[in-house]
Design a protein around this motif. Structure first.
Motif, mmCIF file in Angstrom:
data_model
loop_
_atom_site.group_PDB
_atom_site.id
_atom_site.type_symbol
_atom_site.label_atom_id
_atom_site.label_comp_id
_atom_site.label_asym_id
_atom_site.label_seq_id
_atom_site.Cartn_x
_atom_site.Cartn_y
_atom_site.Cartn_z
ATOM 1 N N CYS A 194 0.699 -1.107 -0.136
ATOM 2 C CA CYS A 194 0.014 0.056 -0.113
ATOM 3 C C CYS A 194 0.958 1.339 0.100
ATOM 4 O O CYS A 194 0.351 2.405 0.473
ATOM 5 N N GLU A 195 2.259 1.127 -0.520
ATOM 6 C CA GLU A 195 2.885 2.342 -0.590
ATOM 7 C C GLU A 195 2.458 3.599 -1.494
ATOM 8 O O GLU A 195 1.415 3.301 -2.227
ATOM 9 N N PRO A 196 2.872 4.803 -1.068
ATOM 10 C CA PRO A 196 2.230 5.944 -1.838
ATOM 11 C C PRO A 196 2.440 5.748 -3.455
ATOM 12 O O PRO A 196 1.344 6.130 -4.063
ATOM 13 N N TYR A 197 3.525 5.179 -4.053
ATOM 14 C CA TYR A 197 3.573 5.111 -5.137
ATOM 15 C C TYR A 197 2.814 3.879 -5.726
ATOM 16 O O TYR A 197 1.907 4.234 -6.845
ATOM 17 N N LEU A 198 2.169 3.056 -5.325
ATOM 18 C CA LEU A 198 1.215 2.064 -5.646
ATOM 19 C C LEU A 198 -0.129 2.555 -5.647
ATOM 20 O O LEU A 198 -0.899 2.670 -6.430
ATOM 21 N N GLN A 199 -0.252 3.575 -4.365
ATOM 22 C CA GLN A 199 -1.536 4.152 -4.493
ATOM 23 C C GLN A 199 -1.761 5.311 -5.732
ATOM 24 O O GLN A 199 -2.617 5.368 -6.433
ATOM 25 N N GLN A 200 -0.745 5.705 -6.120
ATOM 26 C CA GLN A 200 -0.491 6.846 -7.230
ATOM 27 C C GLN A 200 -1.051 5.982 -8.544
ATOM 28 O O GLN A 200 -1.628 6.468 -9.452
ATOM 29 N N LEU A 201 -0.379 4.837 -8.535
ATOM 30 C CA LEU A 201 -0.703 3.906 -9.832
ATOM 31 C C LEU A 201 -2.126 3.559 -9.871
ATOM 32 O O LEU A 201 -2.793 3.905 -10.882
ATOM 33 N N CYS A 202 -2.669 3.179 -8.850
ATOM 34 C CA CYS A 202 -4.125 2.675 -9.041
ATOM 35 C C CYS A 202 -5.032 4.003 -8.867
ATOM 36 O O CYS A 202 -6.080 3.799 -9.788
ATOM 37 N N LYS A 203 -4.928 5.356 -8.680
ATOM 38 C CA LYS A 203 -5.491 6.503 -8.696
ATOM 39 C C LYS A 203 -5.258 6.790 -10.459
ATOM 40 O O LYS A 203 -6.320 7.036 -11.046
ATOM 41 N N MET A 204 -4.303 6.706 -10.961
ATOM 42 C CA MET A 204 -4.195 6.846 -12.469
ATOM 43 C C MET A 204 -4.668 5.999 -13.232
ATOM 44 O O MET A 204 -5.666 6.217 -14.313
ATOM 45 N N LEU A 205 -4.754 4.468 -12.851
ATOM 46 C CA LEU A 205 -5.533 3.651 -13.490
ATOM 47 C C LEU A 205 -7.102 3.974 -13.646
ATOM 48 O O LEU A 205 -7.604 3.653 -14.480
ATOM 49 N N ASN A 206 -7.653 4.460 -12.317
ATOM 50 C CA ASN A 206 -8.826 4.844 -12.092
ATOM 51 C C ASN A 206 -9.337 5.998 -13.018
ATOM 52 O O ASN A 206 -10.468 6.123 -13.779
ATOM 53 N N ARG A 207 -8.391 6.861 -13.091
ATOM 54 C CA ARG A 207 -8.672 7.945 -14.110
ATOM 55 C C ARG A 207 -8.668 7.354 -15.550
ATOM 56 O O ARG A 207 -9.422 7.945 -16.391
ATOM 57 N N VAL A 225 -12.399 -4.177 -16.457
ATOM 58 C CA VAL A 225 -13.235 -3.387 -17.426
ATOM 59 C C VAL A 225 -12.744 -4.023 -18.935
ATOM 60 O O VAL A 225 -11.616 -4.552 -19.151
ATOM 61 N N SER A 226 -13.282 -3.486 -20.052
ATOM 62 C CA SER A 226 -12.898 -4.100 -21.461
ATOM 63 C C SER A 226 -11.982 -3.286 -22.005
ATOM 64 O O SER A 226 -11.021 -3.733 -22.802
ATOM 65 N N GLU A 227 -11.691 -1.861 -21.810
ATOM 66 C CA GLU A 227 -10.434 -0.933 -21.988
ATOM 67 C C GLU A 227 -10.445 0.260 -21.276
ATOM 68 O O GLU A 227 -11.140 0.422 -20.409
ATOM 69 N N LEU A 228 -8.954 0.685 -21.529
ATOM 70 C CA LEU A 228 -8.697 1.735 -20.587
ATOM 71 C C LEU A 228 -8.287 3.064 -21.682
ATOM 72 O O LEU A 228 -8.176 2.791 -22.922
ATOM 73 N N SER A 229 -8.608 4.231 -21.330
ATOM 74 C CA SER A 229 -8.278 5.506 -22.046
ATOM 75 C C SER A 229 -7.062 6.168 -21.580
ATOM 76 O O SER A 229 -6.438 5.605 -20.590
ATOM 77 N N GLY A 230 -6.639 7.208 -22.240
ATOM 78 C CA GLY A 230 -5.509 8.277 -21.829
ATOM 79 C C GLY A 230 -5.802 8.840 -20.730
ATOM 80 O O GLY A 230 -6.964 9.115 -20.221
ATOM 81 N N THR A 231 -4.630 9.689 -20.137
ATOM 82 C CA THR A 231 -4.714 10.398 -18.937
ATOM 83 C C THR A 231 -3.386 11.316 -18.864
ATOM 84 O O THR A 231 -2.520 11.027 -19.817
ATOM 85 N N GLU A 232 -3.393 12.096 -17.845
ATOM 86 C CA GLU A 232 -2.412 12.663 -17.390
ATOM 87 C C GLU A 232 -1.895 12.471 -15.918
ATOM 88 O O GLU A 232 -2.685 12.204 -15.111
ATOM 89 N N HIS A 233 -0.546 12.321 -15.568
ATOM 90 C CA HIS A 233 -0.036 11.969 -14.393
ATOM 91 C C HIS A 233 1.313 12.592 -14.069
ATOM 92 O O HIS A 233 2.192 12.855 -14.944
ATOM 93 N N ARG A 234 1.282 13.146 -12.724
ATOM 94 C CA ARG A 234 2.406 13.691 -12.299
ATOM 95 C C ARG A 234 3.005 12.708 -11.033
ATOM 96 O O ARG A 234 2.357 12.426 -10.012
ATOM 97 N N LEU A 235 4.300 12.527 -11.385
ATOM 98 C CA LEU A 235 4.873 11.724 -10.122
ATOM 99 C C LEU A 235 5.281 12.338 -8.831
ATOM 100 O O LEU A 235 5.616 13.446 -8.878
ATOM 101 N N LEU A 236 5.123 11.620 -7.674
ATOM 102 C CA LEU A 236 5.583 12.432 -6.393
ATOM 103 C C LEU A 236 6.931 12.356 -6.643
ATOM 104 O O LEU A 236 7.580 11.892 -7.199
ATOM 105 N N PRO A 237 7.540 13.489 -5.636
ATOM 106 C CA PRO A 237 8.822 13.543 -5.286
ATOM 107 C C PRO A 237 9.529 12.187 -4.650
ATOM 108 O O PRO A 237 8.866 11.636 -3.898
#
Length: 434
Positions: A194-207, A225-237
Motif C-alpha cells: 500500500c505504498e504511496p507509489y502504488l496508490q498513485q498507480l491505482c489512482k492513475m488507472l482509475n482515471r 473493464v474492457s478497455e482503458l483510455s488516456g490520462t495525465e499523471h505527475r509523479l510524487l517527489p
C-alpha cells in the motif's frame, strides 16, 4: 570507469529540489502499455533506470515524445510483440530489474508476454514468485527456458479471482493490479502493498477507466473493464532522495531546505530521522533542516538501545536503512540497524569502518553502530559503490569526512539519482567527476 572525487568536511547550505520518484516511475511508465491512447507523465527523473525503461518501451513500438526535461507523452498504439524474443530485448530487459513491470500490462492487453531474467542491484536474492503466482491465479501459464533465460507467459483469457499474496511486494502488487484491470470479473488482492507509489498507480488507472477500490489498504478490489483510455499523471517527489538529503544535512552540519516534499506522503520517514536526533521544521511543504553541531540518538522508553528496522509500508522503507546507518556513525549514542528484507545490503559497512566508523556487523541482516558524536571525523578513502543506496550513503560519508575520497562505480549511484554531483555543487560541495 567513472568516479567521484570528493573533498569533504565542509558544511553545505542552500535549497534542493528532490527528483521525481524512481520507483513510481517504473510502475507508471509500464502502465502506458494498457491503452492505445496518449498518456502524459510529468516529473519523470532523468536517471539511467528510468531512461532504460523508456528506451525499452520505444523498442516495443511505443511512440514516445519528450515534451520538456521531465515530461513525456506516450502512445502504445502499435506494439511489436515479436520484439519479445529478440536478443536486443534480452540484453536490455535483463539489465533492468524494472523490466518485469511490463509483463502485467502486456498480459492484460495482448494475452502473452516474455521477459528475460531481470537484473538490478546486487543486494541479495530478490525473487519473482509473487508476480508469477499472481498471474497464475488470474489464469496465466508460464514456462522458464533455462537455455534462453526467458520467462514465456501465456494469458489468453485472464479471469478475476481472489489472490492472497505470499508477501506484500510493491512491484508484485503493481504488476498483478495492471494485469487484473482488464481481466474478466472481479479480482481481490489481499496482503497487497500500500505504498504511496502504488496508490498513485491505482489512482492513475482509475482515471483511465479502471475500477479499483481499497486504495491505501492491504485489500484491493478490481472490477475488470474492457478497455482503458488516456490520462495525465505527475509523479510524487522521491522519498528516498528526501531521506538522503536529511541524512546529508545532519552528517555535514549543514543548513538545507528540501523543497516541495509532499510531506503527507512521507509516512514515518521524518519521525525516524528525528529519533536519531535530527532537527527539522516543516515550512509549507518544504523541510528545513538547521545546521547541527551534534545530534543524539533516542532510546526506547525502558532505556534500551534503539532499533531501526525495515517493514512493508507504512513501516520504514528498506531503501533508507543505509542512510540511517551512515547518519548514526556521527551521532551521540548507539543504534541497531536491522535490514530484514535483503541479506547483502549491509556489506558496504567495511568501507565505513575503514573511514573510522565504529560498527559491529552482527550478521548479514544486523549492524550495531556506536556513534562518534562528531568528536572523531571520518577520513577520506578510495571505495567502490556496490548498489544505488549504499553508493549514496558512501557519498554522504565522504562529504562529511576529512581529506579526499574517491568513489568508483558511480554508474550505480546514477541509476537512481539525477545530476547528483551538479545539485550537490549548488549546495557548496567540493565534488568532481573523474
Amino acid at each position: 570507469m567513472n568516479a567521484f572525487e570528493i573533498r569533504g568536511g565542509k558544511p553545505l547550505k542552500g535549497e534542493i529540489i528532490p527528483q521525481g520518484a524512481k520507483n513510481e516511475a517504473l510502475q507508471i511508465l509500464s502502465a502506458v502499455l494498457l491503452t492505445k491512447e496518449k498518456i502524459t507523465v510529468s516529473n519523470i527523473p532523468d536517471i539511467k533506470d528510468v531512461n532504460k525503461l523508456i528506451e525499452l518501451l520505444q523498442d516495443l513500438g511505443v511512440d514516445v515524445k519528450r515534451i520538456s526535461k521531465d515530461t513525456y507523452e506516450f502512445q502504445a498504439a502499435n506494439i511489436n510483440l515479436d520484439f519479445f524474443h529478440s536478443q536486443t530485448f534480452k540484453q536490455k530487459g535483463g539489465s533492468l530489474r524494472g523490466s518485469i513491470m511490463i509483463v502485467g500490462p502486456l498480459l492484460a492487453r495482448y494475452g502473452r508476454a516474455a521477459i528475460p531474467k531481470p537484473g538490478g542491484d546486487k543486494i541479495g536474492r530478490r525473487r519473482l514468485d509473487t508476480h508469477f503466482l499472481g498471474f497464475e491465479k488470474l489464469g496465466a501459464k508460464f514456462i522458464y527456458n533455462a537455455e534462453t533465460g526467458f520467462f514465456n507467459i501465456d494469458a489468453t483469457q485472464l479471469k478475476g479471482t481472489f489472490i492472497l499474496l505470499d508477501e506484500a511486494s510493491v512491484t508484485g502488487t503493481a504488476n498483478i493490479v495492471m494485469a487484473a484491470v482488464l481481466a474478466q470479473g472481479t479480482t481481490s488482492i489481499y496482503n497487497a502493498a500500500c505504498e504511496p507509489y502504488l496508490q498513485q498507480l491505482c489512482k492513475m488507472l482509475n482515471r483511465m477507466g479502471a475500477k479499483i477500490t481499497g486504495i491505501g489498504s492491504n485489500l484491493l478490489t478490481i472490477e475488470g473493464v474492457s478497455e482503458l483510455s488516456g490520462t495525465e499523471h505527475r509523479l510524487l517527489p522521491d522519498m528516498i532522495e528526501i531521506g538522503s538529503f536529511i541524512g546529508l544535512a545532519a552528517m555535514t552540519a549543514s543548513e538545507i531546505t528540501i523543497k516541495n516534499v509532499c510531506y503527507n506522503e512521507l509516512g514515518i520517514i521524518p519521525d525516524t530521522f528525528k529519533r536519531l536526533g535530527i532537527q527539522m521544521e516543516l515550512r509549507g511543504d518544504d523541510i528545513y533542516i538547521p545546521a547541527q553541531k551534534s545530534y543524539e540518538i533516542d532510546t526506547f522508553i525502558d532505556g534500551s538501545i534503539l532499533t531501526v528496522s525495515d517493514a512493508p509500508w507504512p513501516g520504514f522503507t528498506p531503501d533508507l536503512l543505509s542512510i540511517v546507518l551512515v547518519v548514526a556513525t556521527q551521532a551521540k549514542g548507539s543504534v541497531l540497524i536491522h535490514q530484514k528484507m535483503f541479506e547483502s545490503r549491509l556489506f558496504f559497512v567495511d568501507k565505513l569502518i575503514d573511514m573510522g566508523a565504529q560498527i559491529i556487523l552482527c550478521d548479514p541482516h544486523r549492524a550495531t553502530v556506536i556513534g562518534l558524536d562528531k568528536k572523531y571525523q571520518l577520513k577520506g578513502i578510495e571505495m567502490t559503490s556496490p548498489d544505488i543506496r549504499a553508493g549514496v550513503s558512501l557519498l554522504i560519508a565522504a562529504l562529511s569526512a576529512s581529506g579526499r575520497s574517491t568513489i568508483y562505480n558511480i554508474e550505480q549511484i546514477e541509476r537512481g539519482y539525477q545530476d547528483i554531483d551538479t545539485r550537490l555543487k549548488a549546495l557548496g560541495a567540493d565534488i568532481r567527476r573523474l
